[in-house]
Design a protein around this motif. Sequence first.
Motif, mmCIF file in Angstrom:
data_model
loop_
_atom_site.group_PDB
_atom_site.id
_atom_site.type_symbol
_atom_site.label_atom_id
_atom_site.label_comp_id
_atom_site.label_asym_id
_atom_site.label_seq_id
_atom_site.Cartn_x
_atom_site.Cartn_y
_atom_site.Cartn_z
ATOM 1 N N SER A 1 29.678 74.290 -24.932
ATOM 2 C CA SER A 1 30.728 73.342 -24.569
ATOM 3 C C SER A 1 30.144 71.968 -24.318
ATOM 4 O O SER A 1 28.986 71.823 -23.913
ATOM 5 N N LEU A 2 30.971 70.971 -24.554
ATOM 6 C CA LEU A 2 30.665 69.585 -24.208
ATOM 7 C C LEU A 2 31.953 68.919 -23.745
ATOM 8 O O LEU A 2 33.048 69.317 -24.162
ATOM 9 N N GLY B 1 26.031 64.927 -27.442
ATOM 10 C CA GLY B 1 24.710 65.512 -27.355
ATOM 11 C C GLY B 1 24.539 66.681 -28.282
ATOM 12 O O GLY B 1 25.325 66.885 -29.210
ATOM 13 N N LEU B 2 23.505 67.449 -28.013
ATOM 14 C CA LEU B 2 23.153 68.620 -28.818
ATOM 15 C C LEU B 2 23.495 69.881 -28.035
ATOM 16 O O LEU B 2 23.142 70.002 -26.853
ATOM 17 N N VAL B 3 24.161 70.804 -28.695
ATOM 18 C CA VAL B 3 24.546 72.048 -28.040
ATOM 19 C C VAL B 3 24.484 73.176 -29.057
ATOM 20 O O VAL B 3 24.646 72.948 -30.257
ATOM 21 N N GLN B 4 24.252 74.374 -28.585
ATOM 22 C CA GLN B 4 24.242 75.526 -29.484
ATOM 23 C C GLN B 4 25.660 75.972 -29.790
ATOM 24 O O GLN B 4 26.587 75.741 -29.005
ATOM 25 N N PRO C 1 29.129 74.767 -35.685
ATOM 26 C CA PRO C 1 28.324 73.777 -36.432
ATOM 27 C C PRO C 1 29.179 72.778 -37.197
ATOM 28 O O PRO C 1 28.800 71.607 -37.320
ATOM 29 N N GLU C 2 30.337 73.203 -37.670
ATOM 30 C CA GLU C 2 31.206 72.278 -38.424
ATOM 31 C C GLU C 2 31.873 71.232 -37.533
ATOM 32 O O GLU C 2 32.534 70.316 -38.045
ATOM 33 N N GLN D 1 27.427 60.825 -30.821
ATOM 34 C CA GLN D 1 27.040 61.923 -31.714
ATOM 35 C C GLN D 1 27.188 63.267 -31.008
ATOM 36 O O GLN D 1 26.720 63.442 -29.879
ATOM 37 N N VAL D 2 27.825 64.195 -31.698
ATOM 38 C CA VAL D 2 27.904 65.583 -31.249
ATOM 39 C C VAL D 2 27.246 66.437 -32.332
ATOM 40 O O VAL D 2 27.644 66.388 -33.492
ATOM 41 N N THR D 3 26.235 67.185 -31.938
ATOM 42 C CA THR D 3 25.528 68.045 -32.871
ATOM 43 C C THR D 3 25.562 69.472 -32.354
ATOM 44 O O THR D 3 25.153 69.730 -31.220
ATOM 45 N N VAL D 4 26.051 70.384 -33.191
ATOM 46 C CA VAL D 4 26.144 71.795 -32.809
ATOM 47 C C VAL D 4 25.199 72.576 -33.715
ATOM 48 O O VAL D 4 25.362 72.598 -34.934
ATOM 49 N N SER D 5 24.212 73.209 -33.103
ATOM 50 C CA SER D 5 23.234 73.967 -33.875
ATOM 51 C C SER D 5 23.673 75.425 -34.002
ATOM 52 O O SER D 5 24.303 75.976 -33.106
ATOM 53 N N SER D 6 23.301 76.017 -35.117
ATOM 54 C CA SER D 6 23.704 77.413 -35.362
ATOM 55 C C SER D 6 22.666 78.388 -34.839
ATOM 56 O O SER D 6 21.580 78.021 -34.434
#
Length: 121
Positions: free
Chosen positions: A17-18, A10-13, A87-88, A116-121
């Motif tokens: 954690s995920l 998922g999407l996380v800042q 983010p990386e 998909q794992v998306t980490v937003s900055s």
Amino acid sequence: QVQLVESGGGLVQAGGSLRLSCAASGSIFSISAMGWYRQTPGKQRELVAAITSSGTTNYADSVKGRFTISRDNAKNTVYLQMNSLKPEDTAVYYCNARARRFIGDYDRDDWGQGTQVTVSS
């Protein structure tokens, strides 16, 4: 054939954690190792973490101290707890199982469909 079903992406800042899960099913005699790999566009798939049936673990240097891999042998399930995400770390994460399907078989690698794992900055 061995089927691997992943969940938990998922999407996380950044800093969040995920937890990823991957359950193996199908024709399984034994699983010697399970692990998580990740891939971004234009790059090769890389090992994130792996764990053997006896509990020996191996981590990529980039995730040591932040990610923890664990395994429930009775359920043929592997988990990846990801903390302090950056983010990386954004990528498609693939579950891998090295399994034998019957007595006398050799180790084969099977793969999940990816999450998909998306980490937003």
